[in-house]
Design an enzyme around this catalytic site. Structure first.
Site, short mmCIF file in Angstrom:
data_model
loop_
_atom_site.label_atom_id
_atom_site.label_comp_id
_atom_site.label_asym_id
_atom_site.label_seq_id
_atom_site.Cartn_x
_atom_site.Cartn_y
_atom_site.Cartn_z
N ARG A 37 0.82 -1.21 0.00
CA ARG A 37 0.00 0.00 0.00
C ARG A 37 0.86 1.26 0.00
NH1 ARG A 37 -5.09 -1.69 -1.23
NH2 ARG A 37 -5.58 -3.62 -0.18
N HIS A 67 5.26 -9.42 -6.78
CA HIS A 67 4.01 -8.71 -7.04
C HIS A 67 4.21 -7.22 -6.77
CE1 HIS A 67 -0.20 -7.70 -7.20
NE2 HIS A 67 -0.60 -8.96 -7.24
N TYR A 70 -0.16 -2.59 -4.82
CA TYR A 70 -1.51 -2.32 -5.32
C TYR A 70 -1.70 -0.87 -5.73
CZ TYR A 70 -2.93 -6.80 -3.23
OH TYR A 70 -3.06 -8.13 -2.90
N HIS A 107 -1.22 -5.44 -11.36
CA HIS A 107 -2.59 -5.15 -11.78
C HIS A 107 -2.51 -4.08 -12.86
CE1 HIS A 107 -4.46 -6.54 -7.68
NE2 HIS A 107 -3.74 -7.48 -8.28
N GLU A 142 -2.04 -9.14 -14.88
CA GLU A 142 -2.96 -10.01 -14.15
C GLU A 142 -4.38 -9.85 -14.68
OE1 GLU A 142 -4.48 -10.88 -9.57
OE2 GLU A 142 -2.55 -9.88 -9.92
N ASP A 176 -5.83 -15.18 -12.59
CA ASP A 176 -6.34 -15.31 -11.22
C ASP A 176 -7.71 -15.96 -11.28
OD1 ASP A 176 -7.91 -14.49 -8.79
OD2 ASP A 176 -6.03 -13.50 -8.26
N HIS A 179 -10.58 -13.88 -9.90
CA HIS A 179 -10.88 -12.74 -10.76
C HIS A 179 -11.62 -13.15 -12.02
CE1 HIS A 179 -7.29 -10.25 -8.98
NE2 HIS A 179 -8.22 -10.53 -8.09
N HIS A 211 -2.83 -17.51 -10.19
CA HIS A 211 -3.21 -17.23 -8.80
C HIS A 211 -4.39 -18.16 -8.50
CE1 HIS A 211 -1.50 -12.86 -8.62
NE2 HIS A 211 -0.57 -13.79 -8.44
N ASP A 224 -14.34 -9.29 -6.75
CA ASP A 224 -12.98 -9.61 -6.33
C ASP A 224 -12.85 -9.76 -4.81
OD1 ASP A 224 -10.26 -9.98 -6.02
OD2 ASP A 224 -9.71 -7.95 -6.62
N HIS A 226 -11.48 -12.88 -2.42
CA HIS A 226 -10.91 -14.23 -2.41
C HIS A 226 -11.44 -15.04 -1.23
CE1 HIS A 226 -7.10 -12.88 -4.81
NE2 HIS A 226 -8.22 -12.38 -5.31
N GLU A 256 -3.41 -17.03 -2.95
CA GLU A 256 -3.65 -15.72 -2.34
C GLU A 256 -4.91 -15.77 -1.47
OE1 GLU A 256 -1.97 -12.45 -5.48
OE2 GLU A 256 -3.97 -13.24 -5.83
#
Length: 277
Positions: A37, A67, A70, A107, A142, A176, A179, A211, A224, A226, A256
């Site tokens: 973040r 990764h 975000y 992303h 992704e 994913d 997703h 993923h 979205d 998970h 994830e």
């Protein structure tokens, strides 16, 4: 061989992640390159990177997946945000050269009202600015759930980005499962059909990683969220078909799911069992 692992914390360094993956029964893993973040990254220790390279080779790991945070948005409305994303990603890719041959997943971004065509063009422009002919890392777009103004909720959008990337051989796709299900692709009842569509639009040769997640939402919800494996709307039977599928079985699978480390160990063991069923 099934290459499967989970998302691990990079706070203790590269080699520590490799050792933790082994303890969990994993032979791949995913990690954030920096605060997911934020923007800060720890100083890289070349000796630590060398120790991870040695561990990966000695224990027969598949490719590992870094990764991106975000917060990065290559197609943000403000130029300063796009520049920040480019600079951060370029720094990440430079760091990953210390562990060559791995993947860097991100992303694609949110067009925030500019429209998907503008978003696609900006994402490709960003990639063209940072990709280098001699880099050893493959960058992965992704697949997204399509919530809000996300780009990448449809295979056609990812293909449109790839068509604009000059060094397209340096770019692949990470699929994913949560997703794509949330995005409306029926991987539960028609996995072969979804993969055929992916192949016709993007090309299965570009699919580099999975993923592996269940979903808390019904298919097509575009939300979205998970779920742990077997506790969502995709279900264990469908997830087992995914890890056994001839077109996917040799790819690295990264969990994830909303889990602790013992939970990840159970899911890794369960998927290994289902892969052999």
């Amino acid at each position: 061989m099934l290459y499967i692992g989970c998302h691990l914390s990079s706070s203790k360094g590269f080699a520590a992640m490799g050792r933790q993956a082994l303890e969990l029964g994993a032979n791949t893993f995913q990690f954030f390159t920096r605060n997911p973040r934020g923007s800060r990254a720890k100083d890289l220790d070349p000796a630590d990177a060398a120790a991870l390279r040695d561990l990966l080779a000695r224990h027969g790991f598949g490719p590992i997946v870094a990764h991106a945070p975000y917060t990065l948005n290559l197609c943000g409305a403000e130029e300063k945000n796009r520049i920040f994303a480019r600079e951060t990603m370029a720094d990440d890719l430079a760091r990953l050269e210390h562990v060559p041959g791995q993947y860097y997943n991100f992303h694609p971004g949110s067009h925030v009202g500019q429209g998907s065509e503008t978003g696609i063009a900006l994402i490709a422009d960003g990639l063209n600015a940072i990709l280098r002919p001699d880099q050893a890392t493959t960058v992965l777009l992704e697949t997204m759930a399509g919530k809000g103004s996300e780009v990448g909720g449809r295979f056609e959008e990812l293909r449109a980005i790839l068509d604009r990337v000059e060094l397209s051989g340096k770019v692949g796709v990470c699929l994913d499962t949560c997703h794509v299900s949330d995005g409306g692709y029926d991987i539960v009842h028609d996995l072969d059909g979804v993969l055929t569509e992916f192949d016709s639009i993007i090309g299965l040769w570009r699919l580099k990683a999975i993923h592996l997640n269940d979903s808390k939402n019904p298919p097509g919800s575009r939300k979205d969220r998970h779920a742990c494996l077997g506790e969502g709307t995709i279900g264990l039977e469908a997830l087992g078909r995914i890890v056994r599928h001839p077109a996917l079985k040799d790819l690295p699978f990264c969990l994830e799911t909303p889990n602790d480390l013992p939970g990840y160990a159970r899911e890794i063991a369960l998927m290994r069992e289902m892969a052999e069923a």
